[in-house]
Design an enzyme around this catalytic site. Structure first.
Site, PDB file in Angstrom:
ATOM      1  N   ARG A   1       0.869  -1.191   0.000  1.00 37.23           N
ATOM      2  CA  ARG A   1       0.000   0.000   0.000  1.00 37.23           C
ATOM      3  C   ARG A   1       0.896   1.228   0.000  1.00 37.23           C
ATOM      4  O   ARG A   1       1.796   1.335   0.837  1.00 37.23           O
ATOM      5  CB  ARG A   1      -0.899   0.042   1.229  1.00 37.23           C
TER       6      ARG A   1
ATOM      7  N   HIS B   1      -7.431   0.805  -6.266  1.00 40.13           N
ATOM      8  CA  HIS B   1      -7.645   0.078  -4.998  1.00 40.13           C
ATOM      9  C   HIS B   1      -8.454  -1.194  -5.310  1.00 40.13           C
ATOM     10  O   HIS B   1      -9.613  -1.326  -4.913  1.00 40.13           O
ATOM     11  CB  HIS B   1      -8.373   0.987  -4.007  1.00 40.13           C
TER      12      HIS B   1
ATOM     13  N   GLN C   1     -10.362  -3.599  -2.710  1.00 42.74           N
ATOM     14  CA  GLN C   1     -11.584  -3.004  -2.165  1.00 42.74           C
ATOM     15  C   GLN C   1     -12.775  -3.312  -3.081  1.00 42.74           C
ATOM     16  O   GLN C   1     -13.875  -3.631  -2.611  1.00 42.74           O
ATOM     17  CB  GLN C   1     -11.400  -1.487  -2.018  1.00 42.74           C
TER      18      GLN C   1
ATOM     19  N   ASP D   1     -16.841   7.969  -1.321  1.00 39.52           N
ATOM     20  CA  ASP D   1     -15.531   7.836  -0.673  1.00 39.52           C
ATOM     21  C   ASP D   1     -15.204   9.224  -0.112  1.00 39.52           C
ATOM     22  O   ASP D   1     -15.899  10.208  -0.401  1.00 39.52           O
ATOM     23  CB  ASP D   1     -14.501   7.391  -1.737  1.00 39.52           C
TER      24      ASP D   1
ATOM     25  N   CYS E   1     -16.072   2.674   1.095  1.00 35.63           N
ATOM     26  CA  CYS E   1     -14.913   1.840   1.409  1.00 35.63           C
ATOM     27  C   CYS E   1     -14.430   2.037   2.845  1.00 35.63           C
ATOM     28  O   CYS E   1     -13.792   1.155   3.406  1.00 35.63           O
ATOM     29  CB  CYS E   1     -13.788   2.111   0.419  1.00 35.63           C
TER      30      CYS E   1
ATOM     31  N   ARG F   1     -13.790  -7.510   3.168  1.00 35.76           N
ATOM     32  CA  ARG F   1     -12.378  -7.308   2.809  1.00 35.76           C
ATOM     33  C   ARG F   1     -11.567  -8.555   3.138  1.00 35.76           C
ATOM     34  O   ARG F   1     -10.689  -8.957   2.396  1.00 35.76           O
ATOM     35  CB  ARG F   1     -11.772  -6.098   3.566  1.00 35.76           C
TER      36      ARG F   1
END
Ligand code: CP
Ligand code: NVA
Length: 330
Positions: free
Chosen positions: A108, A135, A138, A231, A272, A317
Site C-alpha cells: 500500500r 484500490h 476493495q 468515498d 470503502c 475485505r
C-alpha cells in the site's frame, strides 16, 4: 471454476477477465461460508507474507493479517520507516530481497509504479492494497457485498458520488465495465476521471453490455440506481486540498434527499471507509467548524440507516483478500 491464477500478481482489475473476477468472488463466498462453519483449510500453510505500508490502514492491514493466520501463513508488517524501500535502496533491490524471503508481498502506498516494480522484480505474487491510482482489493469486497444483496452484478446500476478521479472511482469504473454493470460517476466536472481511463472503460463496457456515464446532475445520475457509493473527498496524501474539495463537493453529499432520488427503497449505500459521517469522528474537527459541516461525503442518517451495508462490506475485505492470496499462492 477451474481457472488457474497461480503466481499472478493482483495490481489492477484491468489485468483480470470477468471470468477471473467471478472466480475470485465465488472463492471468497466459499471461504466466507467455510469460516462461518468453523472450517479452515490452511491453504497457505507456512507461507511467509510481507505487508508493506507507506500509508496508514485499518481494514486492508487487518484483512491481510487475519486472512494469513486463518490460512496458516505468517504475515510480517513492514511500515513506513521500517525498511529502506526507495530511500537507501531501490524498489527493485528491495523487491529482489523480499522475493528471496517471502512467498507473497502486499503493497500500500503512493505511486502505482512502486507496486509494478515490486511485481516485476520480486518473482512472487504482489497484491495492491491501494495506490494513488487503484484500490482493486476493495472493489472485490464491494462486488461481493453487491452480489450478497442482489444476487448478481451484470446490469446492476451503481453510482459513485464524489471525487471522480481518485483510486476508488478508477477501480470501480474498471470493475463495473468488466462485469457489465451500468456505472455512473456523479461529480462536478473538475473532478471527472481522466479521459484515458474513461475511454478504456467505455471500450470494455461495449464488449460486456455495460454502460459508463459521467454526470454532474444528481437527478440524472442517481435515478433508479441499485447502489450509491461514495468515498472521502480528500484522499490520503492530498490533505492540503480540503478547502477546495469541500467547495466543489458540498452539494454532492450522500444524504436522505439523494437516496430518495433513486426512487427505490431497495437501494443500498456503500463506502470503502473510513468515512467522515459526523463531526465527532474526525481528524480535522476544525474543518467541520470552519465550514459549519455536520458531515462530509455522507450524512449520519444515511450512514447509520438500514440501507447502509458498510459493515458487511468491511468484513468482506477479509474474505476477498483471502481469496486473492489463496488463488495466487495457495
Ligand atoms: N477501505 C480501506 O482500504 O480501509 P483502510 O484504509 O483502513 O485499509
Ligand atoms: N480514496 C481513499 C481510499 C481509502 C480507502 C484514499 O486513497 O485515501
Amino acid at each position: 471454476m477451474g481457472l488457474n491464477l497461480k503466481s499472478r500478481s493482483f495490481l489492477t482489475l484491468l489485468d483480470f477477465t470477468a471470468e477471473e473476477i467471478n472466480y475470485l468472488l465465488n472463492l471468497a463466498a466459499k471461504l466466507k461460508a467455510d469460516k462461518y462453519a468453523g472450517n479452515f483449510n490452511k491453504n497457505l500453510l507456512d507461507k511467509n507474507i510481507a505487508l508493506i505500508f507507506e500509508k496508514p490502514s485499518t481494514r486492508t492491514r487487518c484483512a491481510f493479517v487475519v486472512a494469513s493466520y486463518d490460512e496458516g501463513a505468517h504475515p510480517e508488517y513492514l511500515g513506513k520507516g521500517d525498511i529502506q524501500l526507495g530511500k537507501k535502496e531501490t524498489v527493485a533491490d528491495t523487491a529482489r530481497v523480499l522475493g528471496r524471503m517471502f512467498d507473497g508481498i502486499q503493497f500500500r502506498g503512493f505511486s502505482h509504479n512502486t507496486v509494478i516494480e515490486l511485481a516485476k522484480h520480486s518473482g512472487v505474487p504482489v497484491w495492491n492494497g491501494l495506490t494513488d491510482k487503484y484500490h482493486p482489493t476493495q472493489v472485490l469486497a464491494d462486488f461481493l457485498t453487491i452480489k450478497e444483496n442482489f444476487g448478481e452484478l451484470k446490469g446492476k446500476k451503481l453510482c459513485y458520488v464524489g471525487d471522480g478521479r481518485n483510486n476508488m472511482a478508477n477501480s470501480l469504473m474498471i470493475g463495473a465495465a468488466k462485469m457489465g454493470m451500468d456505472f455512473r460517476i456523479l461529480a462536478p466536472k473538475e473532478l471527472f476521471p481522466q479521459s484515458e481511463i474513461v475511454k478504456n472503460c467505455k471500450k470494455i463496457a461495449q464488449e460486456t453490455n455495460g454502460k459508463i456515464t459521467l454526470s454532474s446532475d444528481i437527478n440524472k445520475a442517481v435515478k433508479d440506481v441499485d447502489v450509491i457509493y461514495t468515498d472521502v473527498w480528500v484522499s490520503m496524501g492530498e490533505e492540503t486540498e480540503f478547502e477546495k474539495r469541500i467547495n466543489l463537493l458540498k452539494s454532492y453529499q450522500v444524504n436522505s434527499k439523494m437516496m430518495k432520488v433513486t426512487g427505490k427503497d431497495s437501494t443500498i449505500f456503500l463506502h470503502c471507509l473510513p468515512a467522515f459521517h459526523n463531526r465527532d469522528t474526525i481528524v480535522g474537527e476544525e474543518i467541520f467548524q470552519k465550514y459549519n459541516l455536520d458531515a462530509m461525503e455522507v450524512s449520519e442518517k444515511v450512514f447509520e440507516s438500514s440501507q447502509s451495508k458498510v459493515w458487511d462490506e468491511a468484513e468482506n475485505r477479509v474474505h476477498t483478500i483471502k481469496a486473492v492470496m489463496v488463488a495466487t499462492l495457495g
